[in-house]
Design a protein around this motif. Sequence first.
Motif, PDB file in Angstrom:
ATOM      1  N   ARG A   1       0.743  -1.190  -0.059  1.00 39.19           N
ATOM      2  CA  ARG A   1      -0.090   0.101   0.029  1.00 39.19           C
ATOM      3  C   ARG A   1       0.891   1.264   0.100  1.00 39.19           C
ATOM      4  O   ARG A   1       2.040   1.392   0.777  1.00 39.19           O
ATOM      5  CB  ARG A   1      -0.927   0.068   1.373  1.00 39.19           C
TER       6      ARG A   1
ATOM      7  N   TYR B   1      -2.237   9.812   7.557  1.00 41.38           N
ATOM      8  CA  TYR B   1      -2.459   8.836   6.193  1.00 41.38           C
ATOM      9  C   TYR B   1      -1.215   8.076   5.929  1.00 41.38           C
ATOM     10  O   TYR B   1      -1.075   7.110   5.503  1.00 41.38           O
ATOM     11  CB  TYR B   1      -2.926   9.751   5.032  1.00 41.38           C
TER      12      TYR B   1
ATOM     13  N   THR C   1      -1.195   4.619   7.271  1.00 42.23           N
ATOM     14  CA  THR C   1      -2.046   3.641   6.965  1.00 42.23           C
ATOM     15  C   THR C   1      -1.384   2.895   5.874  1.00 42.23           C
ATOM     16  O   THR C   1      -2.032   1.978   5.105  1.00 42.23           O
ATOM     17  CB  THR C   1      -3.381   4.325   6.501  1.00 42.23           C
ATOM     18  N   VAL C   2      -0.158   3.111   5.339  1.00 45.44           N
ATOM     19  CA  VAL C   2       0.407   2.473   4.298  1.00 45.44           C
ATOM     20  C   VAL C   2       1.704   1.556   4.384  1.00 45.44           C
ATOM     21  O   VAL C   2       2.174   1.883   5.879  1.00 45.44           O
ATOM     22  CB  VAL C   2       0.813   3.458   2.995  1.00 45.44           C
ATOM     23  N   ASP C   3       2.083   1.144   3.474  1.00 48.48           N
ATOM     24  CA  ASP C   3       3.495   0.152   3.644  1.00 48.48           C
ATOM     25  C   ASP C   3       4.648   1.133   3.332  1.00 48.48           C
ATOM     26  O   ASP C   3       5.823   0.856   3.835  1.00 48.48           O
ATOM     27  CB  ASP C   3       3.319  -1.096   2.825  1.00 48.48           C
TER      28      ASP C   3
ATOM     29  N   ARG D   1      -3.589   7.369  -2.612  1.00 50.47           N
ATOM     30  CA  ARG D   1      -3.285   5.976  -1.796  1.00 50.47           C
ATOM     31  C   ARG D   1      -3.674   4.996  -2.926  1.00 50.47           C
ATOM     32  O   ARG D   1      -4.782   5.042  -3.214  1.00 50.47           O
ATOM     33  CB  ARG D   1      -3.925   5.977  -0.534  1.00 50.47           C
ATOM     34  N   PHE D   2      -2.933   4.015  -3.089  1.00 45.36           N
ATOM     35  CA  PHE D   2      -3.301   2.757  -3.784  1.00 45.36           C
ATOM     36  C   PHE D   2      -2.265   1.612  -3.612  1.00 45.36           C
ATOM     37  O   PHE D   2      -1.602   1.757  -2.525  1.00 45.36           O
ATOM     38  CB  PHE D   2      -2.929   3.252  -5.486  1.00 45.36           C
ATOM     39  N   GLU D   3      -2.529   0.406  -4.182  1.00 46.72           N
ATOM     40  CA  GLU D   3      -1.949  -0.852  -3.876  1.00 46.72           C
ATOM     41  C   GLU D   3      -1.177  -1.040  -4.963  1.00 46.72           C
ATOM     42  O   GLU D   3      -1.980  -1.213  -6.061  1.00 46.72           O
ATOM     43  CB  GLU D   3      -2.899  -1.726  -3.388  1.00 46.72           C
TER      44      GLU D   3
ATOM     45  N   TYR E   1       0.167  -4.688  -6.536  1.00 45.92           N
ATOM     46  CA  TYR E   1      -0.131  -6.384  -6.067  1.00 45.92           C
ATOM     47  C   TYR E   1      -0.397  -6.976  -7.384  1.00 45.92           C
ATOM     48  O   TYR E   1      -1.173  -6.657  -8.352  1.00 45.92           O
ATOM     49  CB  TYR E   1      -1.423  -6.521  -5.558  1.00 45.92           C
TER      50      TYR E   1
ATOM     51  N   ASN F   1      -7.028  -0.499  -6.263  1.00 44.68           N
ATOM     52  CA  ASN F   1      -7.774   0.348  -5.399  1.00 44.68           C
ATOM     53  C   ASN F   1      -7.159   1.673  -5.120  1.00 44.68           C
ATOM     54  O   ASN F   1      -6.884   2.272  -3.926  1.00 44.68           O
ATOM     55  CB  ASN F   1      -7.443  -0.365  -3.794  1.00 44.68           C
TER      56      ASN F   1
ATOM     57  N   GLU G   1      -7.344   5.430  -4.549  1.00 43.67           N
ATOM     58  CA  GLU G   1      -8.174   6.275  -3.768  1.00 43.67           C
ATOM     59  C   GLU G   1      -7.485   7.965  -3.794  1.00 43.67           C
ATOM     60  O   GLU G   1      -6.430   8.131  -3.808  1.00 43.67           O
ATOM     61  CB  GLU G   1      -8.222   6.128  -2.260  1.00 43.67           C
TER      62      GLU G   1
END
Length: 169
Positions: free
Chosen positions: A2, A20, A23-25, A144-146, A148, A154, A156
């Motif tokens: 993330r 924020y 909330t992420v990696d 913010r996104f992933e 993978y 995802n 945002e």
Amino acid sequence: MRILLLSDTHSYIDDAILRYAETVDAIWHAGDIGDLAVTDALQKIKPLTAVYGNIDNAQIRRTFPLDVFSESEGVRIWMTHIGGYPGHFDKRVRERLISEHPDLFVCGHSHILRVMRDAQTGTLCLNPGAAGVHGFHHMRTMLRFELYGGKVENMEVIELGKRGALHKK
């Protein structure tokens, strides 16, 4: 993985950005940092990848590169500050997009949030807008996104509030 993507902080960091970041990696900063206090605060929270922008001083330019080419979760990434967008790329960027063919191109500079795919290369192009309070933008934004399985998922848009309603901390 993330990711929090921001740009154009112009020396500004606040609790909303930092919340924020938790909330992420990983955190990516696409330039115009303004002050190393911004990146120092972000690096205390999560791993940071950043590039310098046109307003950044010699100290920031010694700390961060102009370009970052990397791969994460099977996604080939190029991040730089001044890039443009599909149909309006900087000449240096257009040539490298064709030769390097990243899956994801990230830039800042314009203070305009954009998420677009380049029809010629298929590259997904991201500009998170501006998270700082200096500039002509009305709304402070980040993405913010992933990452993978070789994909960006995802996505945002994060709105941090109107630029004019804030005062530098």
